[in-house]
Design a protein around this motif. Structure first.
Motif, PDB file in Angstrom:
ATOM      1  N   ASP A   7      33.652  81.275   2.672  1.00  0.00           N
ATOM      2  CA  ASP A   7      35.081  81.039   2.829  1.00  0.00           C
ATOM      3  C   ASP A   7      35.901  82.294   2.595  1.00  0.00           C
ATOM      4  O   ASP A   7      35.489  83.205   1.871  1.00  0.00           O
ATOM      5  CB  ASP A   7      35.560  79.963   1.843  1.00  0.00           C
ATOM      6  CG  ASP A   7      34.872  78.635   2.029  1.00  0.00           C
ATOM      7  OD1 ASP A   7      34.420  78.357   3.160  1.00  0.00           O
ATOM      8  OD2 ASP A   7      34.785  77.870   1.043  1.00  0.00           O
ATOM      9  N   ILE A   8      37.084  82.304   3.181  1.00  0.00           N
ATOM     10  CA  ILE A   8      38.159  83.219   2.802  1.00  0.00           C
ATOM     11  C   ILE A   8      38.964  82.510   1.716  1.00  0.00           C
ATOM     12  O   ILE A   8      39.100  81.284   1.727  1.00  0.00           O
ATOM     13  CB  ILE A   8      39.051  83.527   4.020  1.00  0.00           C
ATOM     14  CG1 ILE A   8      38.253  84.265   5.100  1.00  0.00           C
ATOM     15  CG2 ILE A   8      40.278  84.328   3.632  1.00  0.00           C
ATOM     16  CD1 ILE A   8      38.955  84.310   6.441  1.00  0.00           C
ATOM     17  N   VAL A   9      39.489  83.264   0.755  1.00  0.00           N
ATOM     18  CA  VAL A   9      40.313  82.643  -0.273  1.00  0.00           C
ATOM     19  C   VAL A   9      41.737  83.171  -0.201  1.00  0.00           C
ATOM     20  O   VAL A   9      41.970  84.346   0.122  1.00  0.00           O
ATOM     21  CB  VAL A   9      39.745  82.862  -1.693  1.00  0.00           C
ATOM     22  CG1 VAL A   9      38.468  82.074  -1.880  1.00  0.00           C
ATOM     23  CG2 VAL A   9      39.519  84.332  -1.999  1.00  0.00           C
ATOM     24  N   VAL A  10      42.678  82.279  -0.469  1.00  0.00           N
ATOM     25  CA  VAL A  10      44.080  82.635  -0.622  1.00  0.00           C
ATOM     26  C   VAL A  10      44.361  82.707  -2.105  1.00  0.00           C
ATOM     27  O   VAL A  10      44.029  81.782  -2.865  1.00  0.00           O
ATOM     28  CB  VAL A  10      44.997  81.583   0.035  1.00  0.00           C
ATOM     29  CG1 VAL A  10      46.465  81.969  -0.134  1.00  0.00           C
ATOM     30  CG2 VAL A  10      44.655  81.432   1.523  1.00  0.00           C
ATOM     31  N   LEU A  11      44.951  83.807  -2.544  1.00  0.00           N
ATOM     32  CA  LEU A  11      45.259  83.972  -3.967  1.00  0.00           C
ATOM     33  C   LEU A  11      46.562  83.277  -4.299  1.00  0.00           C
ATOM     34  O   LEU A  11      47.471  83.173  -3.466  1.00  0.00           O
ATOM     35  CB  LEU A  11      45.321  85.448  -4.330  1.00  0.00           C
ATOM     36  CG  LEU A  11      44.051  86.254  -4.049  1.00  0.00           C
ATOM     37  CD1 LEU A  11      44.115  87.607  -4.746  1.00  0.00           C
ATOM     38  CD2 LEU A  11      42.794  85.500  -4.450  1.00  0.00           C
TER      39      LEU A  11
END
Length: 338
Positions: free
Chosen positions: A327-331
């Protein structure tokens, strides 16, 4: 480059002592995962925003995808037939791709792939790493190492080969090697005024500035030196900051071995993979202003994410990707320094 026991040719290097801050004294905030965005595959090594605010990333199966960060809607733009690493939206509406296996590519809006550079100085181009495009169509890209592949990149770190390249491709297709002595050349950023490039040298623990204009054109100087971690991909945010992913902290054993006779590194290289020194799993990104001053230092070691290989910011949204994650993560936010 597929043999796991290829011989290394160690070069001595005395790295500067790691910064005294080995803990949390410089940390300006936590690397907090707000939400995850599924990529539909594995290994979003580089993650960038396009001009419309969509996310672009390349995956281990060769696909290049665009993802809406708000909804998670995913569109497969095409497949390189190799392993896409660094990406750059092109002025013609396509995407420039540094493909580990195939070289520098351009993927058109219809998904077709054109090979732009697959040889450099009459040698096959492997491990193309990151790419930027100038306003006149000039393209610059990095090659991490001329001796090792992605699977066995640890060999380059132990060898300290210094065979990374910075390469320019002119609009007419002419290819020029600007530097051939970089310490695992990686992330690449073009300054807003196109006066210089910033190049991450992962095994040199630094980001270097390559001058494109002015009296020092062609010269290289430190932008940020003696980092406490290994810089990977970088991006220029809408916030005006240079965002740098740090894939791992520096390894104290490697730092001790690098100045010593090379046979010690040969011993480490010949250890079974299961007992070789392993990178510390941490999620880590930094941001610097264009004068090289640290603005953000965000870290987490809670296991929520690790081995960050890319970071990008767009209108306050900060995302990160990893060659080891799905996954890509959003901070959650971008804390202020202090």
């Amino acid at each position: 480059m597929t043999a796991t026991r290829r011989l290394i040719s160690p070069r001595r290097w005395a790295p500067p002592p790691a910064p005294a801050d080995r803990g949390r004294t410089r940390v300006t905030g936590r690397f907090v995962v707000d939400r995850r965005i599924a990529t539909g595959g594995h290994g979003p090594e580089d993650v960038i925003f396009d001009e419309r605010g969509g996310l672009l990333t390349g995956l281990g199966d060769g696909s290049v995808v665009r993802i809406d960060p708000a909804t998670g809607a995913r569109t497969v733009l095409g497949n390189t037939g190799g392993r896409p690493l660094g990406l750059e939206p092109s002025a013609d509406g396509g995407v420039l791709v540094c493909d580990h296996d195939r070289g520098l590519l351009r993927m058109s809006a219809d998904g077709s792939v054109e090979v732009l550079v697959d040889t450099v100085e009459d040698r096959p181009l492997t491990f193309a790493s990151n790419v930027v495009e100038g306003p006149g169509g000039t393209v610059w890209f990095t090659v991490s190492t001329r001796r090792w592949d992605l699977e066995h990149h640890l060999g380059d770190f132990l060898e300290h080969s210094c065979t990374g390249l910075l390469v320019r491709r002119d609009r007419d297709g002419a290819v020029t090697v600007l530097r051939d002595d970089l310490k695992f050349a990686n992330g690449l950023v073009l300054a807003p005024d196109a006066s210089h490039l910033l190049v991450a040298e992962t095994s040199g623990y630094r980001v270097s500035r390559y001058r494109l204009t002015g009296p020092n054109a062609g010269g290289m100087e430190p932008f940020v030196d003696n980092l406490p971690g290994l810089p990977d991909n970088m991006s220029l945010g809408r916030d005006g900051l240079v965002w740098v992913s740090l894939v791992a902290p520096r390894n104290a054993l490697l730092d001790r071995l690098l100045p010593l006779p090379g046979f010690l590194r040969l011993l480490v290289w010949n250890l079974p993979e299961a007992i070789r020194p392993e990178a510390t799993p941490i999620a880590w990104v930094m941001a610097f202003d264009l004068d090289g001053r640290l603005v953000h230092d965000l870290r987490a070691d809670d296991g929520s994410y690790a081995f960050v290989t890319s970071v990008a910011e767009h209108d306050g949204t900060l995302v990160a990707g990893s060659v080891r994650q799905d996954d890509i993560v959003v901070l959650a936010h971008t804390p202020s320094a202090g």
